[in-house]
Design an enzyme around this catalytic site. Structure first.
Site, PDB file in Angstrom:
ATOM      1  N   LEU A  28      47.961  -0.789   5.498  1.00  0.00           N
ATOM      2  CA  LEU A  28      48.269   0.232   4.493  1.00  0.00           C
ATOM      3  C   LEU A  28      47.249   1.368   4.546  1.00  0.00           C
ATOM      4  O   LEU A  28      47.606   2.547   4.436  1.00  0.00           O
ATOM      5  CB  LEU A  28      48.295  -0.390   3.089  1.00  0.00           C
ATOM      6  CG  LEU A  28      48.553   0.590   1.951  1.00  0.00           C
ATOM      7  CD1 LEU A  28      49.906   1.287   2.103  1.00  0.00           C
ATOM      8  CD2 LEU A  28      48.466  -0.112   0.598  1.00  0.00           C
ATOM      9  N   ALA A  76      41.607  -6.403   1.247  1.00  0.00           N
ATOM     10  CA  ALA A  76      42.045  -7.672   0.652  1.00  0.00           C
ATOM     11  C   ALA A  76      41.831  -8.788   1.658  1.00  0.00           C
ATOM     12  O   ALA A  76      41.688  -8.532   2.858  1.00  0.00           O
ATOM     13  CB  ALA A  76      43.533  -7.598   0.275  1.00  0.00           C
ATOM     14  N   THR A  78      44.004 -11.134   3.131  1.00  0.00           N
ATOM     15  CA  THR A  78      45.473 -11.241   3.180  1.00  0.00           C
ATOM     16  C   THR A  78      45.971 -12.479   3.922  1.00  0.00           C
ATOM     17  O   THR A  78      47.179 -12.678   4.028  1.00  0.00           O
ATOM     18  CB  THR A  78      46.073  -9.981   3.838  1.00  0.00           C
ATOM     19  OG1 THR A  78      45.445  -9.782   5.104  1.00  0.00           O
ATOM     20  CG2 THR A  78      45.893  -8.749   2.994  1.00  0.00           C
ATOM     21  N   TYR A 141      45.630 -17.354  -2.886  1.00  0.00           N
ATOM     22  CA  TYR A 141      45.848 -15.920  -2.647  1.00  0.00           C
ATOM     23  C   TYR A 141      46.472 -15.256  -3.881  1.00  0.00           C
ATOM     24  O   TYR A 141      45.949 -14.262  -4.402  1.00  0.00           O
ATOM     25  CB  TYR A 141      46.750 -15.742  -1.414  1.00  0.00           C
ATOM     26  CG  TYR A 141      47.180 -14.316  -1.152  1.00  0.00           C
ATOM     27  CD1 TYR A 141      46.270 -13.350  -0.730  1.00  0.00           C
ATOM     28  CD2 TYR A 141      48.517 -13.929  -1.317  1.00  0.00           C
ATOM     29  CE1 TYR A 141      46.672 -12.036  -0.491  1.00  0.00           C
ATOM     30  CE2 TYR A 141      48.926 -12.624  -1.075  1.00  0.00           C
ATOM     31  CZ  TYR A 141      48.008 -11.685  -0.659  1.00  0.00           C
ATOM     32  OH  TYR A 141      48.406 -10.391  -0.429  1.00  0.00           O
ATOM     33  N   LYS A 145      44.664 -12.584  -6.399  1.00  0.00           N
ATOM     34  CA  LYS A 145      45.223 -11.225  -6.492  1.00  0.00           C
ATOM     35  C   LYS A 145      45.583 -10.902  -7.955  1.00  0.00           C
ATOM     36  O   LYS A 145      45.410  -9.772  -8.401  1.00  0.00           O
ATOM     37  CB  LYS A 145      46.469 -11.086  -5.600  1.00  0.00           C
ATOM     38  CG  LYS A 145      46.191 -11.117  -4.104  1.00  0.00           C
ATOM     39  CD  LYS A 145      45.410  -9.917  -3.584  1.00  0.00           C
ATOM     40  CE  LYS A 145      46.206  -8.645  -3.579  1.00  0.00           C
ATOM     41  NZ  LYS A 145      45.405  -7.527  -2.974  1.00  0.00           N
TER      42      LYS A 145
HETATM   43  N1  LIG Z   1      50.455  -7.872   4.479  1.00  0.00           N
HETATM   44  C1  LIG Z   1      51.397  -8.242   3.608  1.00  0.00           C
HETATM   45  O1  LIG Z   1      52.452  -8.801   3.962  1.00  0.00           O
HETATM   46  C2  LIG Z   1      51.194  -7.989   2.150  1.00  0.00           C
HETATM   47  C3  LIG Z   1      52.168  -8.433   1.246  1.00  0.00           C
HETATM   48  C4  LIG Z   1      51.985  -8.188  -0.109  1.00  0.00           C
HETATM   49  C5  LIG Z   1      50.867  -7.514  -0.555  1.00  0.00           C
HETATM   50  N2  LIG Z   1      49.938  -7.105   0.336  1.00  0.00           N
HETATM   51  C6  LIG Z   1      48.761  -6.398  -0.177  1.00  0.00           C
HETATM   52  O2  LIG Z   1      48.776  -5.083   0.361  1.00  0.00           O
HETATM   53  C7  LIG Z   1      47.438  -4.625   0.553  1.00  0.00           C
HETATM   54  C8  LIG Z   1      47.286  -4.084   1.955  1.00  0.00           C
HETATM   55  O3  LIG Z   1      47.605  -5.129   2.864  1.00  0.00           O
HETATM   56  P1  LIG Z   1      47.450  -4.928   4.448  1.00  0.00           P
HETATM   57  O4  LIG Z   1      48.515  -5.735   5.106  1.00  0.00           O
HETATM   58  O5  LIG Z   1      47.310  -3.483   4.746  1.00  0.00           O
HETATM   59  O6  LIG Z   1      46.050  -5.673   4.660  1.00  0.00           O
HETATM   60  P2  LIG Z   1      45.218  -5.832   6.020  1.00  0.00           P
HETATM   61  O7  LIG Z   1      45.935  -5.181   7.147  1.00  0.00           O
HETATM   62  O8  LIG Z   1      44.826  -7.270   6.087  1.00  0.00           O
HETATM   63  O9  LIG Z   1      43.926  -4.942   5.714  1.00  0.00           O
HETATM   64  C9  LIG Z   1      42.916  -5.325   4.829  1.00  0.00           C
HETATM   65  C10 LIG Z   1      41.658  -4.598   5.235  1.00  0.00           C
HETATM   66  O10 LIG Z   1      40.641  -4.940   4.305  1.00  0.00           O
HETATM   67  C11 LIG Z   1      39.445  -5.167   5.049  1.00  0.00           C
HETATM   68  N3  LIG Z   1      38.510  -5.989   4.284  1.00  0.00           N
HETATM   69  C12 LIG Z   1      38.452  -7.330   4.174  1.00  0.00           C
HETATM   70  N4  LIG Z   1      37.422  -7.703   3.412  1.00  0.00           N
HETATM   71  C13 LIG Z   1      36.798  -6.560   3.009  1.00  0.00           C
HETATM   72  C14 LIG Z   1      35.665  -6.285   2.210  1.00  0.00           C
HETATM   73  N5  LIG Z   1      34.938  -7.269   1.670  1.00  0.00           N
HETATM   74  N6  LIG Z   1      35.307  -4.993   2.000  1.00  0.00           N
HETATM   75  C15 LIG Z   1      36.021  -3.982   2.567  1.00  0.00           C
HETATM   76  N7  LIG Z   1      37.091  -4.183   3.351  1.00  0.00           N
HETATM   77  C16 LIG Z   1      37.496  -5.463   3.562  1.00  0.00           C
HETATM   78  C17 LIG Z   1      39.952  -5.868   6.286  1.00  0.00           C
HETATM   79  O11 LIG Z   1      38.972  -5.879   7.295  1.00  0.00           O
HETATM   80  P3  LIG Z   1      38.977  -7.133   8.356  1.00  0.00           P
HETATM   81  O12 LIG Z   1      40.287  -7.071   9.072  1.00  0.00           O
HETATM   82  O13 LIG Z   1      37.791  -6.831   9.202  1.00  0.00           O
HETATM   83  O14 LIG Z   1      38.839  -8.370   7.504  1.00  0.00           O
HETATM   84  C18 LIG Z   1      41.153  -5.001   6.629  1.00  0.00           C
HETATM   85  O15 LIG Z   1      40.791  -3.866   7.382  1.00  0.00           O
HETATM   86  C19 LIG Z   1      46.542  -5.809   0.183  1.00  0.00           C
HETATM   87  O16 LIG Z   1      46.096  -5.653  -1.135  1.00  0.00           O
HETATM   88  C20 LIG Z   1      47.451  -7.008   0.267  1.00  0.00           C
HETATM   89  O17 LIG Z   1      47.036  -8.046  -0.589  1.00  0.00           O
HETATM   90  C21 LIG Z   1      50.080  -7.316   1.678  1.00  0.00           C
END
Ligand SMILES: NC(=O)c1ccc[n+]([C@@H]2O[C@H](COP(=O)([O-])OP(=O)(O)OC[C@H]3O[C@@H](n4cnc5c(N)ncnc54)[C@H](OP(=O)(O)O)[C@@H]3O)[C@@H](O)[C@H]2O)c1
Length: 296
Positions: A28, A76, A78, A141, A145
């Site tokens: 995102l 997050a 995730t 999770y 959240k």
């Molecule tokens: N993916 C899904 O299917 C899904 C579904 C429903 C809701 N969501 C929500 O949507 C949002 C975006 O999801 P996404 O899929 O874009 O997530 P993502 O691709 O997993 O990206 C999360 C980012 O956060 C970074 N991160 C982890 N720990 C951190 C910390 N302590 N401080 C700063 N950055 C940190 C991660 O770095 P690293 O990779 O190095 O850990 C990664 O770059 C999240 O809130 C998630 O819960 C996602």
């Protein structure tokens, strides 16, 4: 992709809106960077290396120094199954991190966008879930959240909490996993008894930008329209990508996982419908666009 951290596009007298994106290297985060680059805003981009959201001192210092107008938290933990084991880490990243950002933001008058999930619900019903339905998470999770949502509400009244589901964009996701699996398998088995709404980061980012633009605070569901099973989703991916592979349906029990999966977690974007308008597309339309632009 290297992160262009803390982009310093700010010049004296510049009155553009200053937006801090945390977790900017995730799916995102990358899409928001892309869409915001076409708009007159100043972006401050951080991921864990530049700003670990779990570190309260670092967050307070960073936010008080940079004074953003808006913080969009895309960081997050995730990995739903890993969260079942890494409980402390899940609480730190998904609950305490958002609290740190909300509180630090409040101190400088910044608004906060917190992104959340369909996992806050128990996933056992058969009706569309609105923002007015009760949360009842069944996993670490989902629980962490939900605490993240509540802490953000508690620590910063100027909040946008946006729940999404089945997200895909620039990063690892189900679409890429299916395509990669098809390279070495002529038959792929996928669960058919879990229903949700595949959602493109393009649609989600557009909605977030609109909410912020309109200062439409509150809790919002944001998924693409329509619903399907993971099996239907996989079939559509292969159809759009012209991949000849047999997709076999199976039941959740055949693939036991550490974290319980919701059987039915279709979110209705009810608050968007009632307020700003729901600009998300049908899931098949968004998926088609994504696959046309995918280079794997
Ligand atoms: N993916 C899904 O299917 C899904 C579904 C429903 C809701 N969501 C929500 O949507 C949002 C975006 O999801 P996404 O899929 O874009 O997530 P993502 O691709 O997993 O990206 C999360 C980012 O956060 C970074 N991160 C982890 N720990 C951190 C910390 N302590 N401080 C700063 N950055 C940190 C991660 O770095 P690293 O990779 O190095 O850990 C990664 O770059 C999240 O809130 C998630 O819960 C996602």
């Amino acid at each position: 992709m290297g992160l262009k951290a803390c982009t310093s596009e700010f010049i004296l007298g510049d009155d553009r809106m200053k937006i801090l994106i945390t977790g900017a290297n995730g799916q995102l985060g990358r899409e928001l960077q892309k869409q915001y680059r076409d708009i007159e805003v100043e972006l401050i981009l951080t991921d864990v290396k530049e700003l670990d959201i779990t570190d309260v001192t670092a967050v307070n210092e960073f936010v008080s120094k940079n004074k953003p107008n808006v913080i969009i938290n895309c960081a997050a933990h995730t990995q739903v199954d890993k969260c079942e084991e890494q409980i402390d880490l899940a609480y730190k990243i998904n609950a305490i991190g958002p609290k740190n950002l909300a509180a630090a933001g409040f101190a400088v008058g910044a608004e906060i966008v917190q992104v959340s999930t369909d996992y806050v619900f128990n996933g056992e019903g058969n009706a569309h879930l609105t923002e007015f339905d009760n949360a009842n998470p069944q996993t670490v999770y989902g629980t962490t959240k939900l605490h993240g949502e509540n802490l953000v509400k508690e620590f910063n009244p100027k909040h946008y909490i946006v729940r999404t589901a089945w997200l895909y964009g620039d990063g690892n996701n189900f679409v890429k996993t299916m395509i990669n699996l098809s390279k070495n398998n002529s038959e792929i088995t996928v669960v058919k008894d879990q229903i949700g709404s595949p959602t493109s980061t393009v649609d989600l980012a557009k909605v977030i930008i609109k909410l912020v633009d309109e200062k439409n605070y509150g809790l919002f569901h944001c998924t693409c329209k329509g619903e399907c099973s993971w099996y239907d989703f996989a079939k559509e991916i292969f159809r759009l990508k012209n991949i000849d592979v047999t997709v076999k349906p199976c039941k959740t029990e055949e693939f036991p996982r550490p974290a319980k999966r919701p059987k039915y977690s279709v979110l209705r974007n009810y608050m968007l419908e009632l307020t700003t308008g729901d600009i998300t597309r049908e899931w098949q339309e968004s998926l088609k666009e994504y696959i046309e632009n995918l280079d794997i």
